[in-house]
Design an enzyme around this catalytic site. Structure first.
Site, PDB file in Angstrom:
ATOM      1  N   ARG A  53      38.807  43.332  43.252  1.00  0.00           N
ATOM      2  CA  ARG A  53      37.872  42.417  43.735  1.00  0.00           C
ATOM      3  C   ARG A  53      36.972  41.807  42.561  1.00  0.00           C
ATOM      4  O   ARG A  53      36.787  42.724  41.526  1.00  0.00           O
ATOM      5  CB  ARG A  53      36.735  43.009  44.736  1.00  0.00           C
ATOM      6  N   GLY A  54      35.567  41.027  42.853  1.00  0.00           N
ATOM      7  CA  GLY A  54      35.723  40.144  41.904  1.00  0.00           C
ATOM      8  C   GLY A  54      36.123  39.289  41.464  1.00  0.00           C
ATOM      9  O   GLY A  54      37.300  38.853  41.789  1.00  0.00           O
ATOM     10  N   ALA A  55      35.548  37.716  41.763  1.00  0.00           N
ATOM     11  CA  ALA A  55      36.387  36.125  41.416  1.00  0.00           C
ATOM     12  C   ALA A  55      37.224  35.764  40.314  1.00  0.00           C
ATOM     13  O   ALA A  55      38.364  35.846  40.769  1.00  0.00           O
ATOM     14  CB  ALA A  55      35.673  34.858  41.478  1.00  0.00           C
ATOM     15  N   ARG A  94      41.168  35.650  50.927  1.00  0.00           N
ATOM     16  CA  ARG A  94      39.634  36.225  51.134  1.00  0.00           C
ATOM     17  C   ARG A  94      39.277  34.441  50.854  1.00  0.00           C
ATOM     18  O   ARG A  94      39.632  34.084  50.188  1.00  0.00           O
ATOM     19  CB  ARG A  94      39.253  37.092  50.130  1.00  0.00           C
ATOM     20  N   GLN A 207      29.043  47.853  45.433  1.00  0.00           N
ATOM     21  CA  GLN A 207      29.861  47.590  43.956  1.00  0.00           C
ATOM     22  C   GLN A 207      28.826  47.731  42.578  1.00  0.00           C
ATOM     23  O   GLN A 207      29.631  47.777  41.422  1.00  0.00           O
ATOM     24  CB  GLN A 207      29.764  45.886  43.946  1.00  0.00           C
ATOM     25  N   ASP A 248      30.639  33.454  43.144  1.00  0.00           N
ATOM     26  CA  ASP A 248      32.560  32.911  43.248  1.00  0.00           C
ATOM     27  C   ASP A 248      32.965  32.539  42.985  1.00  0.00           C
ATOM     28  O   ASP A 248      33.792  31.824  43.601  1.00  0.00           O
ATOM     29  CB  ASP A 248      32.743  34.460  45.032  1.00  0.00           C
TER      30      ASP A 248
HETATM   31  O1  MRU Z   1      33.053  40.877  47.664  1.00  0.00           O
HETATM   32  P1  MRU Z   1      32.801  40.941  45.977  1.00  0.00           P
HETATM   33  O2  MRU Z   1      33.447  42.811  45.338  1.00  0.00           O
HETATM   34  O3  MRU Z   1      34.624  40.685  45.574  1.00  0.00           O
HETATM   35  O4  MRU Z   1      32.009  40.234  45.895  1.00  0.00           O
HETATM   36  C1  MRU Z   1      31.840  40.610  43.858  1.00  0.00           C
HETATM   37  C2  MRU Z   1      30.719  39.810  43.768  1.00  0.00           C
HETATM   38  O5  MRU Z   1      29.877  39.278  44.761  1.00  0.00           O
HETATM   39  C3  MRU Z   1      30.945  39.008  42.061  1.00  0.00           C
HETATM   40  O6  MRU Z   1      29.428  39.139  41.754  1.00  0.00           O
HETATM   41  C4  MRU Z   1      31.335  37.931  41.951  1.00  0.00           C
HETATM   42  O7  MRU Z   1      32.639  37.964  42.431  1.00  0.00           O
HETATM   43  C5  MRU Z   1      31.718  37.779  40.401  1.00  0.00           C
HETATM   44  S1  MRU Z   1      32.833  38.852  39.214  1.00  0.00           S
HETATM   45  C6  MRU Z   1      32.838  38.037  37.805  1.00  0.00           C
END
Ligand code: MRU
Length: 367
Positions: A53-55, A94, A207, A248
């Site tokens: 997860r995370g962009a 997603r 997270q 994201d």
């Molecule tokens: O649902 P997630 O855990 O994928 O959400 C992640 C976030 O909101 C992060 O802040 C975002 O992706 C930036 S990661 C460098």
């Protein structure tokens, strides 16, 4: 990053060149499990169910997903129709992180330039690996640029602790190395600056308390986990010097989609005159969207993620139900912080104000 003496990334291609290895982030911090992805279905499952997860990491995983598609083509025939279909399936995993489609499209564009199967496979692998390395380097640069902000605060406080608040996990687990929001923290710490991080727990999937706290702790950075609602109080009492979060998807006009609750932090920061920065690589800009609130798709996830909380009890990971059994729940995974609440962006090309003109000054090729 180094964890317990070992160099580790959240994703890597195995020596067999057929297996993509990922840290299963659902199980952290109490269990460290590595999952194998060998098919497009595995890849989609890992993104949807948030092993990864995370962009930026979603973008890299998606890029490797296209590589897995080339390896698994029926009858070894990577036809245009087949690869397009698989790419569309990966893109649908997603909706909010723009890196997902970006990663897929980058690999697809390279595949289209090749003719035979062998070339398509090799090209897809090399492009996915290029993206992985580029994102690591982008985050390193974000750390270098963001350092100046923390250094200035430290000087203005005569070296006293700089208190940084962050939301969710925009650390190396969400990227490849360093993280986005955490990169300036790591760089500042490594340069001897006294930093302390307020870590929003980040309900529903925690997270912050599960992942950011784990990462920072492994690096030796002072941190304190707080409830998602504590930030405003801390800001009112001078206990936060700067807020740094990830994103994201950020529009070319500067509207920021990030984990649900980010908007409330930005409002509180503005009310208390506290700088609110968003750290991102260029892969997270959406150069086509102009109105984040109207245009950015906000993922709604399974309400059970809100109703149940996961934790470890006597050595076993368990989910426990919190609200009454029959109470409905809603699970909006992201929100949009309008550009007017953002002090600036920390990118791999430098820091800029959160408006189109200044973003394009850093990325003139997008004009
Ligand atoms: O649902 P997630 O855990 O994928 O959400 C992640 C976030 O909101 C992060 O802040 C975002 O992706 C930036 S990661 C460098």
């Amino acid at each position: 990053m180094i964890v317990d003496g070992k160099q580790i990334r959240p994703i890597w291609l195995d020596k067999d060149l057929k297996t993509v290895k990922v840290i299963d982030q659902r199980m952290l911090p109490h269990e460290f499990i590595v999952a194998d992805l060998t098919t497009v279905d595995h890849n989609i499952q890992a993104i949807k169910e948030m092993y990864v997860r995370g962009a930026p990491l979603i973008g890299v995983t998606a890029a490797y997903g296209v590589y897995l598609a080339t390896l698994n083509a029926p009858d070894n025939n990577i036809s245009d129709e087949y690869i397009k279909k698989e790419c569309n399936r990966i893109k649908a995993a997603r909706p909010t992180a723009v890196n997902l489609a970006w990663g897929v499209d980058r690999v697809l564009t390279e595949i289209k330039k090749t003719k035979n199967n062998e070339d398509k496979i090799t090209t897809a692998r090399i492009e996915a690996q290029n993206i992985e390395e580029e994102e690591a380097e982008n985050c390193r640069k974000i750390g270098e640029y963001g350092l100046s902000l923390i250094k200035n605060i430290s000087s203005s406080k005569n070296g006293k602790t700089v208190n940084i608040l962050t939301h969710c996990n925009a650390g190396w687990l969400a990227c490849i190395e360093y993280g986005t929001a955490t990169a300036p923290m790591y760089t500042a710490f490594d340069n001897g600056i006294d930093v302390h991080v307020w870590v929003d727990e980040t309900r529903p999937l925690n997270q912050g308390s599960r992942l950011t706290a784990w990462e920072l702790g492994k690096h030796g950075i002072k941190h304190t986990v707080i409830t998602d609602n504590a930030g405003g109080h801390l800001m009112q009492h001078g206990m936060v010097d700067i807020v740094i979060v990830g994103t994201d998807r950020t529009t070319c006009t500067g509207d920021v989609a990030n984990k649900i609750g980010t908007y409330l932090k930005a409002l509180a920061a503005q009310d208390n005159n506290i700088p609110f920065y968003v750290a991102l690589p260029s892969s997270t800009f959406d150069w086509t969207f102009r109105d984040g609130i109207k245009e950015i798709p906000i993922e709604e996830r399974d309400p059970d993620e809100v109703r149940y909380v996961q934790g470890m009890n006597q050595g076993v990971t368990k989910n426990v139900l919190v609200p009454p059994k029959n109470s409905p729940a809603a699970n909006f995974a992201f929100d949009v912080t309008p550009a007017r609440l953002v002090t600036g962006f920390i990118t791999e090309r430098g820091i800029c104000k959160a408006d189109e003109k200044n973003i394009l000054r850093l990325f003139p090729e997008k004009d």
